[in-house]
Design a protein around this motif. Structure first.
Motif, PDB file in Angstrom:
ATOM      1  N   LEU A   1       0.650  -1.539   0.230  1.00  0.00           N
ATOM      2  CA  LEU A   1      -0.206   0.109  -0.610  1.00  0.00           C
ATOM      3  C   LEU A   1       0.829   1.138   0.083  1.00  0.00           C
ATOM      4  CD1 LEU A   1      -3.416   2.258   0.207  1.00  0.00           C
ATOM      5  CD2 LEU A   1      -2.386   1.243   2.578  1.00  0.00           C
ATOM      6  N   ILE A   2       0.655   1.914  -1.360  1.00  0.00           N
ATOM      7  CA  ILE A   2       1.410   2.875  -1.424  1.00  0.00           C
ATOM      8  C   ILE A   2       0.454   4.410  -0.973  1.00  0.00           C
ATOM      9  CG2 ILE A   2       2.781   4.301  -2.554  1.00  0.00           C
ATOM     10  CD1 ILE A   2       3.454   1.754  -4.066  1.00  0.00           C
ATOM     11  N   ASP A   3       1.389   5.065   0.614  1.00  0.00           N
ATOM     12  CA  ASP A   3       0.543   5.811   0.584  1.00  0.00           C
ATOM     13  C   ASP A   3       0.833   7.821  -0.409  1.00  0.00           C
ATOM     14  OD1 ASP A   3      -0.987   8.404   1.847  1.00  0.00           O
ATOM     15  OD2 ASP A   3      -0.702   7.762   3.598  1.00  0.00           O
ATOM     16  N   ALA A   4       0.818   8.031  -1.596  1.00  0.00           N
ATOM     17  CA  ALA A   4       0.851   8.640  -2.463  1.00  0.00           C
ATOM     18  C   ALA A   4       1.620  10.384  -1.159  1.00  0.00           C
ATOM     19  CB  ALA A   4       0.905   9.124  -3.811  1.00  0.00           C
ATOM     20  N   ARG A   5       0.126  10.508  -0.687  1.00  0.00           N
ATOM     21  CA  ARG A   5       0.158  11.815  -0.255  1.00  0.00           C
ATOM     22  C   ARG A   5       1.641  12.103   0.669  1.00  0.00           C
ATOM     23  NH1 ARG A   5      -4.468  11.197   3.549  1.00  0.00           N
ATOM     24  NH2 ARG A   5      -3.588   9.458   4.390  1.00  0.00           N
TER      25      ARG A   5
ATOM     26  N   GLU B   1      -3.456  18.388 -15.430  1.00  0.00           N
ATOM     27  CA  GLU B   1      -3.240  19.538 -16.688  1.00  0.00           C
ATOM     28  C   GLU B   1      -3.991  20.780 -16.533  1.00  0.00           C
ATOM     29  OE1 GLU B   1      -3.254  18.580 -19.719  1.00  0.00           O
ATOM     30  OE2 GLU B   1      -0.778  17.848 -20.080  1.00  0.00           O
ATOM     31  N   LYS B   2      -5.703  20.069 -15.978  1.00  0.00           N
ATOM     32  CA  LYS B   2      -6.289  21.243 -15.078  1.00  0.00           C
ATOM     33  C   LYS B   2      -6.155  21.701 -14.300  1.00  0.00           C
ATOM     34  CE  LYS B   2     -10.007  18.951 -18.429  1.00  0.00           C
ATOM     35  NZ  LYS B   2     -11.029  17.531 -17.932  1.00  0.00           N
ATOM     36  N   THR B   3      -6.135  21.008 -13.117  1.00  0.00           N
ATOM     37  CA  THR B   3      -6.070  21.970 -11.416  1.00  0.00           C
ATOM     38  C   THR B   3      -4.374  21.981 -11.560  1.00  0.00           C
ATOM     39  OG1 THR B   3      -6.248  19.204 -10.851  1.00  0.00           O
ATOM     40  CG2 THR B   3      -8.004  20.594 -11.046  1.00  0.00           C
ATOM     41  N   GLY B   4      -3.691  21.508 -12.265  1.00  0.00           N
ATOM     42  CA  GLY B   4      -2.263  21.484 -11.598  1.00  0.00           C
ATOM     43  C   GLY B   4      -1.812  20.871 -10.512  1.00  0.00           C
ATOM     44  N   PHE B   5      -2.724  20.344  -9.282  1.00  0.00           N
ATOM     45  CA  PHE B   5      -1.973  18.526  -9.091  1.00  0.00           C
ATOM     46  C   PHE B   5      -1.739  17.893  -9.281  1.00  0.00           C
ATOM     47  CE2 PHE B   5      -3.238  15.054  -6.816  1.00  0.00           C
ATOM     48  CZ  PHE B   5      -3.592  14.991  -4.813  1.00  0.00           C
ATOM     49  N   THR B   6      -0.287  17.520  -7.912  1.00  0.00           N
ATOM     50  CA  THR B   6       0.846  16.774  -8.418  1.00  0.00           C
ATOM     51  C   THR B   6       1.134  16.135  -7.583  1.00  0.00           C
ATOM     52  OG1 THR B   6       1.881  18.961  -9.766  1.00  0.00           O
ATOM     53  CG2 THR B   6       3.027  16.788  -8.800  1.00  0.00           C
TER      54      THR B   6
ATOM     55  N   LEU C   1      -7.930  -2.611 -16.122  1.00  0.00           N
ATOM     56  CA  LEU C   1      -7.525  -3.557 -17.450  1.00  0.00           C
ATOM     57  C   LEU C   1      -7.658  -5.132 -16.790  1.00  0.00           C
ATOM     58  CD1 LEU C   1      -4.149  -2.386 -18.008  1.00  0.00           C
ATOM     59  CD2 LEU C   1      -5.955  -2.675 -19.890  1.00  0.00           C
ATOM     60  N   GLY C   2      -8.389  -5.059 -15.658  1.00  0.00           N
ATOM     61  CA  GLY C   2      -8.602  -7.229 -14.669  1.00  0.00           C
ATOM     62  C   GLY C   2      -7.699  -7.272 -14.638  1.00  0.00           C
ATOM     63  N   MET C   3      -6.780  -6.300 -14.001  1.00  0.00           N
ATOM     64  CA  MET C   3      -5.049  -7.893 -13.316  1.00  0.00           C
ATOM     65  C   MET C   3      -5.344  -7.645 -12.405  1.00  0.00           C
ATOM     66  SD  MET C   3      -2.570  -6.873 -16.985  1.00  0.00           S
ATOM     67  CE  MET C   3      -2.242  -5.712 -16.153  1.00  0.00           C
ATOM     68  N   ALA C   4      -5.887  -7.363 -11.373  1.00  0.00           N
ATOM     69  CA  ALA C   4      -6.719  -7.231  -9.802  1.00  0.00           C
ATOM     70  C   ALA C   4      -4.905  -6.859  -9.631  1.00  0.00           C
ATOM     71  CB  ALA C   4      -6.811  -8.871  -9.589  1.00  0.00           C
ATOM     72  N   PRO C   5      -3.788  -5.609  -9.761  1.00  0.00           N
ATOM     73  CA  PRO C   5      -2.829  -5.624  -9.689  1.00  0.00           C
ATOM     74  C   PRO C   5      -2.841  -5.608  -7.275  1.00  0.00           C
ATOM     75  CG  PRO C   5      -3.417  -3.936 -10.484  1.00  0.00           C
ATOM     76  CD  PRO C   5      -4.485  -4.784 -10.109  1.00  0.00           C
ATOM     77  N   GLY C   6      -1.437  -6.320  -6.751  1.00  0.00           N
ATOM     78  CA  GLY C   6      -1.042  -6.160  -5.334  1.00  0.00           C
ATOM     79  C   GLY C   6      -1.005  -5.067  -5.066  1.00  0.00           C
ATOM     80  N   VAL C   7      -1.242  -4.253  -5.665  1.00  0.00           N
ATOM     81  CA  VAL C   7      -0.289  -2.483  -5.066  1.00  0.00           C
ATOM     82  C   VAL C   7      -1.316  -1.665  -5.108  1.00  0.00           C
ATOM     83  CG1 VAL C   7       1.693  -1.041  -5.415  1.00  0.00           C
ATOM     84  CG2 VAL C   7       2.477  -3.448  -6.048  1.00  0.00           C
ATOM     85  N   HIS C   8      -1.204  -1.204  -3.672  1.00  0.00           N
ATOM     86  CA  HIS C   8      -2.324  -0.435  -4.206  1.00  0.00           C
ATOM     87  C   HIS C   8      -1.909   1.219  -3.293  1.00  0.00           C
ATOM     88  CE1 HIS C   8      -5.844  -3.702  -3.701  1.00  0.00           C
ATOM     89  NE2 HIS C   8      -4.493  -4.288  -3.604  1.00  0.00           N
ATOM     90  N   TYR C   9      -2.412   1.752  -4.417  1.00  0.00           N
ATOM     91  CA  TYR C   9      -2.297   3.511  -3.857  1.00  0.00           C
ATOM     92  C   TYR C   9      -2.690   4.092  -3.463  1.00  0.00           C
ATOM     93  CZ  TYR C   9       1.607   2.990  -6.968  1.00  0.00           C
ATOM     94  OH  TYR C   9       2.548   1.787  -7.339  1.00  0.00           O
ATOM     95  N   ARG C  10      -3.192   4.955  -2.288  1.00  0.00           N
ATOM     96  CA  ARG C  10      -3.288   6.179  -1.280  1.00  0.00           C
ATOM     97  C   ARG C  10      -3.634   7.313  -2.084  1.00  0.00           C
ATOM     98  NH1 ARG C  10      -4.668   7.108   5.073  1.00  0.00           N
ATOM     99  NH2 ARG C  10      -6.206   7.781   4.568  1.00  0.00           N
ATOM    100  N   GLY C  11      -4.751   8.502  -2.122  1.00  0.00           N
ATOM    101  CA  GLY C  11      -4.156   9.789  -2.484  1.00  0.00           C
ATOM    102  C   GLY C  11      -3.805  10.150  -4.049  1.00  0.00           C
ATOM    103  N   ILE C  12      -3.905   9.217  -4.789  1.00  0.00           N
ATOM    104  CA  ILE C  12      -4.101   9.716  -6.643  1.00  0.00           C
ATOM    105  C   ILE C  12      -5.475   9.626  -7.164  1.00  0.00           C
ATOM    106  CG2 ILE C  12      -1.407   8.785  -6.664  1.00  0.00           C
ATOM    107  CD1 ILE C  12      -2.388   6.595  -8.171  1.00  0.00           C
TER     108      ILE C  12
END
Lengths: 159, 259
Positions: free
Chosen positions: B67-71, B110-115, B248-259
């Protein structure tokens, strides 16, 4: 006719030289394999003949079926059989005169395990490795209970 | 449905989540009474009992994931990338022919500049495209969910490099020296993140996760997704997370938070 006689003469000279060379040739010395401390996982005679099969079948188990505690993994072989320089640096087991290279050179069998695998054991504490070299050696030493199965003297030497 | 040869998902009843396979399985289930499907004269697909009885829904005991917390991931920090390179013996040089098991990605709306900046690596999918396309079975998924390359079988065709939507695979194009004993790698094979499989088996965290914790960001979490009591499973049940290209239905095992 003269040409044929010339060819025959040249061939017989080559044959004669070959016979002289063969007569004076010294037999190729048997390889002297560096000995490792302790006992091998199987008797030397068995390892000599079957190590390639063992490694081949066990690599399948190790890589694909997460049987990583097996005694026959290549890192275990390397950990025991590596030699060290006077300053304590490990010498790759596939370097000339070292454990693997000695026999493989003698029998002329190409050895490509070490195109991918490390030919020296992990250095304790370096790169955050898992275990020290001594621990690896201990892990692959044949258990005392099993030694009797392969003859009275144990596992048949440390080669 | 040749489950016997593609043994990874079915071995010890490991889970099959929603994905292309389950659609095919569903079709097979419809033909359940027959237990065999005649495609053409002489061409018959036999469905295994496992499929017909619906046991494929059972989850395996272990599926490792991240679980990767992008924040919390800091822009400009590459501790995870460095740690991976150091531990697995990869080059720090980002040259075009150097392997890349993990990389930092920066996305901008690109619309909001959120990075946001976050690490990308093999997503250890349940139905990875790399496993699907591999002609020799070298790309495979372990029963614990880790996707690896069996380099003994890899012929270096690079299909997996093309197939992976995450660009997670690299090709080794040059002779490699000074490999780490735990990370064999050599010319002519594909490779990617191994989730530091030997560290995981020894009960340690993957190198990137450990480095992220050490750097004080705590943006990466590792654990068993199938253990409801594990910290990662608890967190996943509490907060909104996503997987990249879930469509894509590949069911990744890596989850992201905040993107």
């Amino acid at each position: 006719m003269r040409a044929r006689a010339g060819v025959l003469a040249v061939l017989s000279v080559i044959l004669a030289l070959g016979l002289v060379w063969a007569a004076h040739r010294r037999p190729v010395a048997m390889p002297v394999v560096p000995r490792a401390p302790g006992h091998c996982v199987l008797p030397t005679a068995v390892m000599l003949r079957t190590h390639m099969m063992l490694l081949r079948s066990v690599r399948e188990e190790i890589v694909r079926h997460d049987a990583r505690d097996t005694r026959f993994r290549l890192t275990g072989c390397v950990a025991c059989h590596v030699e060290h320089t006077a300053s304590g640096q490990p010498i790759p087991v596939n370097a000339p005169g070292q454990f693997c290279a000695t026999c493989h050179t003698y029998v002329g069998v190409h050895l490509d395990c070490f195109a991918c695998h490390a030919a020296v054991p992990e250095t304790p504490g370096k790169f955050g490795g898992l275990r020290g070299q001594g621990a690896v050696q201990a892990a692959f030493r044949i258990p005392r209970a099993l030694r009797g199965r392969f003859g009275a003297s144990g596992a048949g030497g440390g080669r | 449905m040749n489950d016997k040869e593609r043994d990874e998902p079915s071995r010890d009843g490991a889970e099959i989540e929603e994905g292309p396979d389950s659609v095919r399985r569903g079709l097979l289930k419809m033909a359940g009474a027959v237990a065999a499907l005649t495609l053409a004269p002489g061409v018959t697909v036999f469905a295994r009992d496992l499929v017909l009885k619906g046991q494929h829904k059972a989850k395996g005991p272990v599926r490792y994931g991240l679980l990767i917390d992008a924040r919390a991931c800091k822009t400009g920090c590459d501790a995870c990338v460095r740690a991976c390179q150091d531990y697995n013996g990869l080059s720090h040089d980002p040259g075009p022919d150097n392997a890349q098991w993990i990389r930092k990605v920066t996305i901008t709306d690109e619309k909001t500049g959120f990075t946001r900046s976050f690490p990308m690596m093999c997503q250890h999918c349940a139905h990875g495209a790399c496993v699907d396309v591999c002609p020799t079975g070298a790309s495979f998924r372990r029963p614990d969910g880790i996707v690896l390359v069996d380099k003994h079988r890899c012929i270096g065709c690079r299909y997996c490099l093309m197939a992976c939507p995450y660009k997670a695979r690299s090709f080794v194009g040059r002779v490699v020296k000074d490999q780490r004993p735990w990370a064999p790698r050599g010319k002519g094979t594909a490779e990617g993140c191994t989730m530091c499989v030997e560290r995981v088996e020894a009960g340690k965290l993957p190198a990137c996760v450990a480095a992220c914790q050490k750097a004080g960001h705590k943006a990466m979490m590792f654990g068993n997704l199938h253990d409801p009591k594990s910290a990662i499973a608890v967190r996943l049940s509490e907060v909104a997370t996503t997987t990249i290209r879930a469509d894509l239905g590949m069911a990744p095992g890596v989850h992201y938070r905040g993107i």
